[in-house]
Write a protein that holds these residues in place. Structure first.
Motif, PDB file in Angstrom:
ATOM      1  N   ARG A   1      32.872  45.092  39.428  1.00  0.00           N
ATOM      2  CA  ARG A   1      33.736  45.787  38.465  1.00  0.00           C
ATOM      3  C   ARG A   1      34.949  44.929  38.094  1.00  0.00           C
ATOM      4  O   ARG A   1      35.618  45.177  37.101  1.00  0.00           O
ATOM      5  CB  ARG A   1      34.169  47.155  39.021  1.00  0.00           C
TER       6      ARG A   1
ATOM      7  N   ALA B   1      37.617  39.555  35.239  1.00  0.00           N
ATOM      8  CA  ALA B   1      38.810  38.808  35.657  1.00  0.00           C
ATOM      9  C   ALA B   1      38.459  37.401  36.130  1.00  0.00           C
ATOM     10  O   ALA B   1      39.336  36.541  36.236  1.00  0.00           O
ATOM     11  CB  ALA B   1      39.529  39.559  36.780  1.00  0.00           C
TER      12      ALA B   1
ATOM     13  N   VAL C   1      48.186  46.852  42.927  1.00  0.00           N
ATOM     14  CA  VAL C   1      48.312  46.442  41.523  1.00  0.00           C
ATOM     15  C   VAL C   1      47.317  47.202  40.652  1.00  0.00           C
ATOM     16  O   VAL C   1      47.236  46.963  39.444  1.00  0.00           O
ATOM     17  CB  VAL C   1      48.087  44.912  41.336  1.00  0.00           C
TER      18      VAL C   1
ATOM     19  N   VAL D   1      39.704  49.557  41.139  1.00  0.00           N
ATOM     20  CA  VAL D   1      38.512  49.214  40.346  1.00  0.00           C
ATOM     21  C   VAL D   1      38.001  50.386  39.533  1.00  0.00           C
ATOM     22  O   VAL D   1      37.101  50.236  38.720  1.00  0.00           O
ATOM     23  CB  VAL D   1      37.365  48.684  41.245  1.00  0.00           C
TER      24      VAL D   1
ATOM     25  N   LEU E   1      30.110  55.074  43.058  1.00  0.00           N
ATOM     26  CA  LEU E   1      30.431  54.304  41.849  1.00  0.00           C
ATOM     27  C   LEU E   1      29.234  54.208  40.907  1.00  0.00           C
ATOM     28  O   LEU E   1      29.386  54.312  39.686  1.00  0.00           O
ATOM     29  CB  LEU E   1      30.946  52.913  42.217  1.00  0.00           C
TER      30      LEU E   1
ATOM     31  N   GLU F   1      29.389  55.584  37.145  1.00  0.00           N
ATOM     32  CA  GLU F   1      29.162  54.651  36.033  1.00  0.00           C
ATOM     33  C   GLU F   1      28.046  55.143  35.120  1.00  0.00           C
ATOM     34  O   GLU F   1      28.088  54.949  33.912  1.00  0.00           O
ATOM     35  CB  GLU F   1      28.793  53.253  36.558  1.00  0.00           C
TER      36      GLU F   1
ATOM     37  N   ILE G   1      32.476  56.746  33.908  1.00  0.00           N
ATOM     38  CA  ILE G   1      33.578  55.782  33.965  1.00  0.00           C
ATOM     39  C   ILE G   1      33.055  54.493  33.350  1.00  0.00           C
ATOM     40  O   ILE G   1      31.852  54.266  33.269  1.00  0.00           O
ATOM     41  CB  ILE G   1      34.062  55.533  35.405  1.00  0.00           C
ATOM     42  N   GLY G   2      33.960  53.650  32.902  1.00  0.00           N
ATOM     43  CA  GLY G   2      33.577  52.382  32.294  1.00  0.00           C
ATOM     44  C   GLY G   2      32.875  51.485  33.295  1.00  0.00           C
ATOM     45  O   GLY G   2      32.915  51.739  34.498  1.00  0.00           O
ATOM     46  N   ARG G   3      32.264  50.442  32.796  1.00  0.00           N
ATOM     47  CA  ARG G   3      31.508  49.534  33.655  1.00  0.00           C
ATOM     48  C   ARG G   3      32.416  48.641  34.499  1.00  0.00           C
ATOM     49  O   ARG G   3      32.024  48.169  35.570  1.00  0.00           O
ATOM     50  CB  ARG G   3      30.633  48.666  32.770  1.00  0.00           C
ATOM     51  N   PHE G   4      33.605  48.413  33.999  1.00  0.00           N
ATOM     52  CA  PHE G   4      34.523  47.535  34.718  1.00  0.00           C
ATOM     53  C   PHE G   4      35.826  48.263  35.022  1.00  0.00           C
ATOM     54  O   PHE G   4      36.084  49.360  34.531  1.00  0.00           O
ATOM     55  CB  PHE G   4      34.815  46.280  33.881  1.00  0.00           C
ATOM     56  N   ALA G   5      36.667  47.619  35.824  1.00  0.00           N
ATOM     57  CA  ALA G   5      38.001  48.157  36.103  1.00  0.00           C
ATOM     58  C   ALA G   5      38.804  48.190  34.791  1.00  0.00           C
ATOM     59  O   ALA G   5      38.394  47.602  33.800  1.00  0.00           O
ATOM     60  CB  ALA G   5      38.698  47.269  37.128  1.00  0.00           C
TER      61      ALA G   5
ATOM     62  N   MET H   1      44.111  46.363  35.364  1.00  0.00           N
ATOM     63  CA  MET H   1      43.732  45.848  36.688  1.00  0.00           C
ATOM     64  C   MET H   1      43.116  44.464  36.547  1.00  0.00           C
ATOM     65  O   MET H   1      43.425  43.555  37.319  1.00  0.00           O
ATOM     66  CB  MET H   1      42.734  46.813  37.345  1.00  0.00           C
ATOM     67  N   LEU H   2      42.259  44.280  35.543  1.00  0.00           N
ATOM     68  CA  LEU H   2      41.609  42.986  35.342  1.00  0.00           C
ATOM     69  C   LEU H   2      42.653  41.909  35.061  1.00  0.00           C
ATOM     70  O   LEU H   2      42.567  40.783  35.549  1.00  0.00           O
ATOM     71  CB  LEU H   2      40.603  43.063  34.193  1.00  0.00           C
TER      72      LEU H   2
ATOM     73  N   SER I   1      45.811  41.948  36.046  1.00  0.00           N
ATOM     74  CA  SER I   1      46.536  41.674  37.293  1.00  0.00           C
ATOM     75  C   SER I   1      45.734  40.742  38.195  1.00  0.00           C
ATOM     76  O   SER I   1      46.281  39.786  38.747  1.00  0.00           O
ATOM     77  CB  SER I   1      46.806  42.967  38.063  1.00  0.00           C
ATOM     78  N   VAL I   2      44.451  41.016  38.328  1.00  0.00           N
ATOM     79  CA  VAL I   2      43.616  40.186  39.204  1.00  0.00           C
ATOM     80  C   VAL I   2      43.504  38.773  38.648  1.00  0.00           C
ATOM     81  O   VAL I   2      43.607  37.783  39.375  1.00  0.00           O
ATOM     82  CB  VAL I   2      42.220  40.816  39.403  1.00  0.00           C
ATOM     83  N   ARG I   3      43.339  38.671  37.338  1.00  0.00           N
ATOM     84  CA  ARG I   3      43.261  37.352  36.696  1.00  0.00           C
ATOM     85  C   ARG I   3      44.534  36.559  36.954  1.00  0.00           C
ATOM     86  O   ARG I   3      44.488  35.373  37.277  1.00  0.00           O
ATOM     87  CB  ARG I   3      43.008  37.512  35.203  1.00  0.00           C
TER      88      ARG I   3
END
Lengths: 150, 158
Positions: free
Chosen positions: A21, A25, A146, A149, B76, B80, B140-144, B148-149, B151-153
């Motif tokens: 998920r 990123a 932060v 998922v 999950l 999904e 729910i969507g397939r990804f976060a 969040m994406l 922040s992780v990036r």
């Protein structure tokens, strides 16, 4: 954006689903996945994919084997960054990867609602970034929150 | 079709037995179960001990209801694919798991209104007996989330 070599590690099951998920990123970087079952190879594509034995705290020999296997993967991949959603394979990846100078990121499973997982607590001293997916578990001394998922 | 799953790590015979009994009593022949490393031989369920990841997704997609242990993978996948899911948490005192985090997971996700929870076999049987499967569920969507994406990036590139 400098392209990083990223090793993304997760046990099979919920840990893997959560890691996937977060996949957007990782995109654009040189990613390799590590998990505990060959069946996830299709989902990992087009990235490189390694399978390790599924060891847990209760089977010491399995953990030793896993550590050697993880070492071999780290020597091969030489990641700049190691990211894991748990569990034992992630802990070992972070612990050994730290020795190689990798930047290490632990994201505790969203299943751990009331406290950090055991692997997460053990991984703390080897994690440059130590995250929980629940805001109420955040403390000034860590873990940080932060997002999740979901 | 109803899909029952107990995850890959450990058996969860307490759950499988209840669903088997219910399927027999209610005359359902459309329950498929992934029963884990178990010695059980359910009478009224089609079953396998293990289902490969790709196949697992297909079974969830084909199901009108998922019954599962309170594992995040199962939850999950169901969310999904927009499938209603009833979970029963494993208990460490019954040697079903090393710790009791599934209890906390189950409670929290029930509070969030995303899943149905049966705390024990009695509750589960009762929920299955009055079952009204919603015709559709929010997905729910397939990804976060993008937040969040991002922040992780940033943590990866930092």
């Amino acid at each position: 954006m400098a392209i990083r070599r990223v090793l993304a590690v997760a046990s099979g099951g919920g840990h893997w689903v959560q890691l996937q998920r977060l996949r957007p990123a990782l995109e654009g970087h040189e990613v390799a996945f590590v998990t505990t079952h060959q069946g996830y190879a299709d989902e990992a594509a087009p990235y490189r994919f390694h399978v390790v034995n599924d060891a847990s705290r209760s089977r010491k020999l399995g953990l030793v084997l896993l550590a050697f296997r993880m070492l071999a993967i780290l020597v091969r991949e030489r990641p700049h960054v190691i990211i894991s959603t748990g569990a034992a394979p992630g802990y070992l990846a972070l612990r050994i990867g730290r020795l190689f100078g990798s930047r290490t990121i632990w994201i505790d499973s969203i299943a751990n609602v009331e406290e950090m997982s055991l692997a997460g607590r053990l991984a703390r001293r080897y994690a440059d970034v130590w995250l929980t997916q629940w805001p109420h578990l955040e403390t000034p001394e860590g873990p940080r929150f932060v997002g999740s998922v979901l | 079709m109803i899909f029952l799953t107990v995850g890959t790590q450990l058996p969860f015979d307490r759950l499988v037995r209840v669903v088997d009994e219910w399927a027999g009593k209610s005359g359902r022949d459309d329950v498929f179960a992934q029963i884990g490393p178990s010695q059980l031989q359910p009478k009224w369920l089609r079953y396998q001990t293990f289902v490969a990841p790709g196949e697992f997704a297909k079974h969830v997609a084909a199901a009108t209801l998922v019954i599962a242990h309170a594992g995040m993978g199962s939850i999950l996948y169901a969310l999904e694919l927009g499938k209603p899911i009833i979970v029963m948490p494993r208990r460490s005192e019954l040697n079903e798991q090393r710790n009791n985090h599934q209890l906390a997971t189950a409670r929290r996700f029930r509070e969030l209104g995303r899943i149905m929870v049966a705390m024990d076999e009695v509750e589960l049987l009762s929920q299955l007996q009055c079952l009204q499967i919603p015709s559709s569920m929010p997905r729910i969507g397939r990804f976060a989330t993008d937040e969040m994406l991002k922040s992780v990036r940033q943590l990866i590139e930092g």
